[in-house]
Design a protein around this motif. Structure first.
Motif, PDB file in Angstrom:
ATOM      1  N   LEU A 102       0.971  -1.095   0.276  1.00 14.91           N
ATOM      2  CA  LEU A 102       0.477  -0.253  -0.183  1.00 14.91           C
ATOM      3  C   LEU A 102       1.431   1.591  -0.232  1.00 14.91           C
ATOM      4  O   LEU A 102       0.490   2.299  -0.509  1.00 14.91           O
ATOM      5  N   GLN A 103       2.046   0.763   0.789  1.00 21.09           N
ATOM      6  CA  GLN A 103       3.077   2.493   1.182  1.00 21.09           C
ATOM      7  C   GLN A 103       4.041   2.722  -1.122  1.00 21.09           C
ATOM      8  O   GLN A 103       3.288   3.938  -1.039  1.00 21.09           O
TER       9      GLN A 103
ATOM     10  N   ALA B  98       2.270   2.175  -3.537  1.00 26.35           N
ATOM     11  CA  ALA B  98       1.159   2.904  -4.141  1.00 26.35           C
ATOM     12  C   ALA B  98       0.632   4.196  -3.702  1.00 26.35           C
ATOM     13  O   ALA B  98       0.908   5.390  -4.539  1.00 26.35           O
ATOM     14  N   ARG B  99       1.243   4.565  -2.583  1.00 26.08           N
ATOM     15  CA  ARG B  99       0.776   5.649  -1.654  1.00 26.08           C
ATOM     16  C   ARG B  99       1.908   6.696  -2.105  1.00 26.08           C
ATOM     17  O   ARG B  99       1.548   7.619  -1.757  1.00 26.08           O
TER      18      ARG B  99
ATOM     19  N   TRP C 236       3.757   6.249  -4.786  1.00 28.64           N
ATOM     20  CA  TRP C 236       3.587   7.167  -6.529  1.00 28.64           C
ATOM     21  C   TRP C 236       2.789   7.897  -6.355  1.00 28.64           C
ATOM     22  O   TRP C 236       3.413   9.277  -6.435  1.00 28.64           O
TER      23      TRP C 236
END
Lengths: 112, 112
Positions: free
Chosen positions: B79-80, B82-83, B85
């Motif tokens: 998730l990090q 994607a975050r 990005w």
DNA sequence: GTTATATTCATCCATATGGTTGAATATAAC
DNA sequence: GTTATATTCAACCATATGGATGAATATAAC
């Protein structure tokens, strides 16, 4: 009115494709025509146009008609929505897991 | 090794479905069994299991086997990515557009 | 051991996706 | 006006997706 959930669907879907992410990255260096965008991607104009449609639906870009060409621009709009969702979740997530870890450690210590 | 681009593909794809986002939100309140997860979603266990497979591939959750049930846990992992990005792009994006706006305004003023 | 419960697996189905191709449209260049 | 260029449209194709269903597996309860 397009509802919040639908916005997230479209935005995350738009971002899930590497070709579309590449397009967004290309647009960071400034507005570009469809031709200029598709050139380095090794796909047809039609395919590029379709991808741009998806990005446009997600409100991540907009196309400006100029003569016989279209100029694509980044548009911040809904990217912020997706970002906010991720931000909130990533933060909660991490802190929740931190809390859990702390709780387990504390419990462990009180039993030790 | 799963490459960066592939991680983003999987993560954003996983987040693009409202059912899966609902699952992640449900898991914010603590780990849950597959049954507990599928109950409010009005889909079969099999469908739930498939969704969880996608979330697991994206490293957003993991399943822990406990007796005859599986407990699902949130997993911050990718998730990090994607975050990060989104964060980078949203920031650049906004500032680039701000710069553009400022530049246009300045140009406008110098001509006014 | 038999039965019930929790979950997954294997099909199968309808629809969406990413791509192509060739025709259509709109505008620029000659 | 004719031709060339930029882009979209309309099929079409192979594959992916989200779902259902029924059988299979694993474990708990009796």
């Amino acid at each position: 009115m397009v509802e919040y959930n639908e916005i997230l669907n479209q935005t995350f879907r738009a971002l899930a494709d590497p070709t579309r992410r590449a397009m967004l990255e290309a647009l960071r260096h400034g507005p570009k025509t469809i031709g200029a965008l598709s050139e380095p991607l090794d796909i047809t104009f039609a395919a590029t146009s379709k991808h741009l449609g998806i990005l446009e639906d997600a409100d991540l870009i907009h196309r400006e008609k100029r003569g016989r060409e279209r100029i694509c621009h980044l548009q911040p709009g809904h990217l912020q929505r997706a970002r906010a969702w991720l931000e909130a979740h990533a933060a909660f997530w991490t802190s929740a897991l931190d809390d859990l870890e702390a709780a387990l450690k504390e419990e462990d210590e009180s039993h030790g």
